[in-house]
Design an enzyme around this catalytic site. Structure first.
Site, short mmCIF file in Angstrom:
data_model
loop_
_atom_site.label_atom_id
_atom_site.label_comp_id
_atom_site.label_asym_id
_atom_site.label_seq_id
_atom_site.Cartn_x
_atom_site.Cartn_y
_atom_site.Cartn_z
N CYS A 293 5.47 -59.43 -20.62
CA CYS A 293 5.75 -60.78 -21.13
C CYS A 293 7.03 -61.24 -20.44
CB CYS A 293 5.94 -60.72 -22.64
SG CYS A 293 6.62 -62.24 -23.37
N ASP B 143 -2.27 -75.73 -56.40
CA ASP B 143 -3.71 -75.43 -56.37
C ASP B 143 -3.92 -74.00 -56.86
OD1 ASP B 143 -2.22 -74.93 -53.90
OD2 ASP B 143 -4.07 -74.01 -53.18
N CYS C 294 11.90 -60.36 -23.60
CA CYS C 294 11.23 -59.28 -22.86
C CYS C 294 11.79 -59.11 -21.46
CB CYS C 294 9.72 -59.54 -22.82
SG CYS C 294 9.01 -59.52 -24.48
N CYS D 161 9.08 -63.76 -21.60
CA CYS D 161 9.97 -64.53 -22.46
C CYS D 161 11.38 -63.94 -22.33
CB CYS D 161 9.48 -64.53 -23.91
SG CYS D 161 10.02 -63.12 -24.91
N ASP E 264 5.48 -75.75 -49.61
CA ASP E 264 4.40 -75.20 -50.44
C ASP E 264 4.91 -75.16 -51.88
OD1 ASP E 264 1.97 -74.16 -51.20
OD2 ASP E 264 2.02 -72.44 -49.86
N ALA F 29 -6.46 -69.91 -49.46
CA ALA F 29 -6.90 -68.55 -49.84
C ALA F 29 -7.70 -67.84 -48.75
CB ALA F 29 -7.67 -68.59 -51.15
N1 GUN Z 1 -0.57 -70.16 -48.75
C1 GUN Z 1 -1.57 -69.33 -48.34
N2 GUN Z 1 -2.72 -69.62 -49.01
C2 GUN Z 1 -2.44 -70.63 -49.85
C3 GUN Z 1 -3.23 -71.38 -50.79
O1 GUN Z 1 -4.42 -71.15 -50.98
N3 GUN Z 1 -2.58 -72.39 -51.46
C4 GUN Z 1 -1.26 -72.67 -51.25
N4 GUN Z 1 -0.71 -73.68 -51.92
N5 GUN Z 1 -0.52 -71.98 -50.38
C5 GUN Z 1 -1.10 -70.99 -49.68
ZN ZN Z 2 8.26 -61.60 -24.89
#
Ligand code: GUN
Ligand code: ZN
Length: 496
Positions: free
Chosen positions: A279, A128, A284, A281, A93, A196
């Site tokens: 659970c 963005d 757990c 796993c 990101d 978003a």
């Molecule tokens: N991570 C969570 N929401 C967003 C987003 O709208 N844009 C980007 N780039 N990363 C995110």
């Molecule tokens: Zn578990």
């Protein structure tokens, strides 16, 4: 045609796909979950993610690496894969999330994409502008325009084999989301995250989420891989997958673990409230809640994060298998019953029947009628669409009981589908398993089917023998239909 993503099979709008990641020389089977790795705080080491949890691909934040005195150098020298000790594909990101949190960041799209390329990211992301829900329309439009400018700029940056994402914004406005998606899809960018939506997810606003995702999907081609940014709670993966999302990323497993929260497919529990783990796993099985509570903070967090990952990857595998077997809606109906907000989300998904029906396979193993929402499943909607194209003769009996020779033509009457030609009645989905006590909505759906057939055959003399339909269903039948209750016929016959 985008060549990096191939859909292998659908269930509703949910799909099994293969995302080709050229820079990593591998493919990712979707739906896939990308655990979020914080470069500074690795709650579970990435190497273990690969070996223990079946993680195919992960996501980290290049903006944090770019701004870190300690990590920037090593990331550039050895590359991201060596730094994180993860050999599979890594998505990065850009810092947009930080932009949304703090109002500004100190890199441009061009700089961050070059940096992502230099550190060896397999999928990169431009800067963005995340526009949260509840933003006013003119601001949302302005920000969407800015996002699109950055996507177009990103399209011109030389990034070799690295795939680049094209985040879709537009706040809570479906038309703007659809337009943003159309514009993003027009670029040569590769993967389409829906941006978003974290506030919607955090506040369980699944109904609005469904509007946002369906609008985005309308603006994208079927060959567009879709990522839901920040979707990390396993309770909503089935809903997101059924909307046609292919990739999810989760920081939830680690963030929740930090607060002593234990994830399940039906919600979140506090460790302190649990007496036993339901659970199996390894975490757990080996520990009781009391033991975890008493453990040192770092150990507790690590083990809780591991449980959270086990449960999340298990749900992703369950979803992929459900899509392969055509049982995604049955799974979705179970999940919808675990939280009222999810039920709202599922009901909202059913408000877009054409979007699910368009890609729903014509045949599956079974249709289980499990709730009144089942009456609105894509199989029912598609049958109703087909009924509008049938041409029947001058006289037709629709009966929920045994066939009769006294009519020129005789079809079955099956709730929730409505009229079913005899030749089709042993085929999917008319072989649906239904409870003996059907709800009102099943009969109402059947009545809508009858109305559809009547509309396309206005000259036909139609009689129905129904199995005790409620008044609300009978009220949906067109006036010219002759209508009799099967039980009533039997009663009359007995009196004779
Ligand atoms: N991570 C969570 N929401 C967003 C987003 O709208 N844009 C980007 N780039 N990363 C995110
Ligand atoms: Zn578990």
């Amino acid at each position: 045609m985008r060549e990096i993503f191939e859909v292998r099979g659908y269930d509703g709008a949910g799909r099994i796909g293969e995302l080709r990641v050229p820079r990593a020389d591998t493919t990712v089977e979707t739906p896939a979950l990308l655990p979020v790795i914080n470069p500074h705080v690795q709650t579970v080491p990435p190497g273990e993610l690969e070996s223990t949890f079946g993680t195919q691909i992960l996501i980290t934040n290049s903006y944090i690496l770019h701004g870190s005195e300690d990590l920037r150098g090593p990331a550039l020298e050895t590359g991201l894969h060596e730094l994180l000790e993860f050999s599979g594909p890594i998505m990065t990101d850009s810092g947009s999330f930080q932009l949304a949190e703090y109002g500004s960041i100190d890199v441009t799209t061009e700089e961050i994409l070059r940096f992502q390329h230099e550190i060896g990211a397999d999928i990169g992301t431009p800067v963005d502008v995340p526009t949260p829900p509840d933003t006013d329309l003119s601001q949302a439009q302005d920000e969407q325009t800015r996002t699109q400018e950055r996507l177009e700029l990103a399209d011109t940056v030389e990034t070799g084999e690295m795939l680049v994402t094209a985040p879709v914004q537009g706040s809570g406005y479906p038309d703007l989301r659809e337009q943003a998606a159309r514009e993003a899809y027009r670029t040569d960018l590769d993967v389409f995250p829906i941006g978003a939506v974290v506030p919607l997810l955090n506040e369980y606003r699944y109904q609005e989420l469904v509007d946002v995702v369906t609008a985005t999907k309308r603006g994208l081609g079927a060959d567009a891989p879709v990522h839901l940014f920040g979707a990390g709670h396993p309770m909503m993966f089935a809903l997101a997958a059924a909307l046609g999302c292919d990739l999810f990323d989760s920081a939830a497993y680690a963030l929740y673990a930090r607060d002593g929260r234990y994830l399940t497919v039906s919600g979140t529990e506090h460790l302190a409230d649990l007496t036993e783990f339901a659970c199996s796993c390894p975490v757990c099985v080996d520990n009781t809640p009391a033991e975890l509570e008493a453990a040192a903070t770092s150990k507790r967090q690590r083990l809780l994060a591991e449980h959270n990952l086990f449960i999340s990857f298990e749900e992703i595998r369950r979803i992929r298998e459900a899509i392969r077997r055509g049982t995604l809606f049955e799974l979705l109906e179970q999940r919808a019953r675990s939280h009222p907000a999810l039920l709202d989300g599922y009901r909202q998904l059913l408000e877009y029947p054409e979007q699910s029906a368009a890609t729903d396979p014509t045949t599956k193993d079974a249709f289980f009628y499990l709730s009144r929402e089942s009456a609105h499943r894509p199989e029912v909607i598609r049958h109703h669409q087909r009924l509008g194209r049938f041409d029947v003769g001058s006289e037709l009996l629709l009966t929920a009981g045994n066939p009769s020779d006294s009519y020129e033509e005789c079809w079955r009457l099956v709730a929730p589908f409505g009229p079913v030609p005899r030749a089709l009645s042993d085929a999917y989905p008319f072989t649906a398993e239904r409870p003996d006590s059907l709800d009102r909505e099943a009969f109402e759906a059947a009545a809508r089917g009858v109305a559809r057939l009547v509309k396309s055959n206005p000259e036909t003399d139609i009689t129905i023998f129904h199995d005790d339909w409620p008044a609300s269903a009978l009220a949906l039948l067109p006036g010219q239909v002759t209508c009799e209750r099967l039980g009533a016929r039997a009663e009359t016959a007995n009196e004779d």
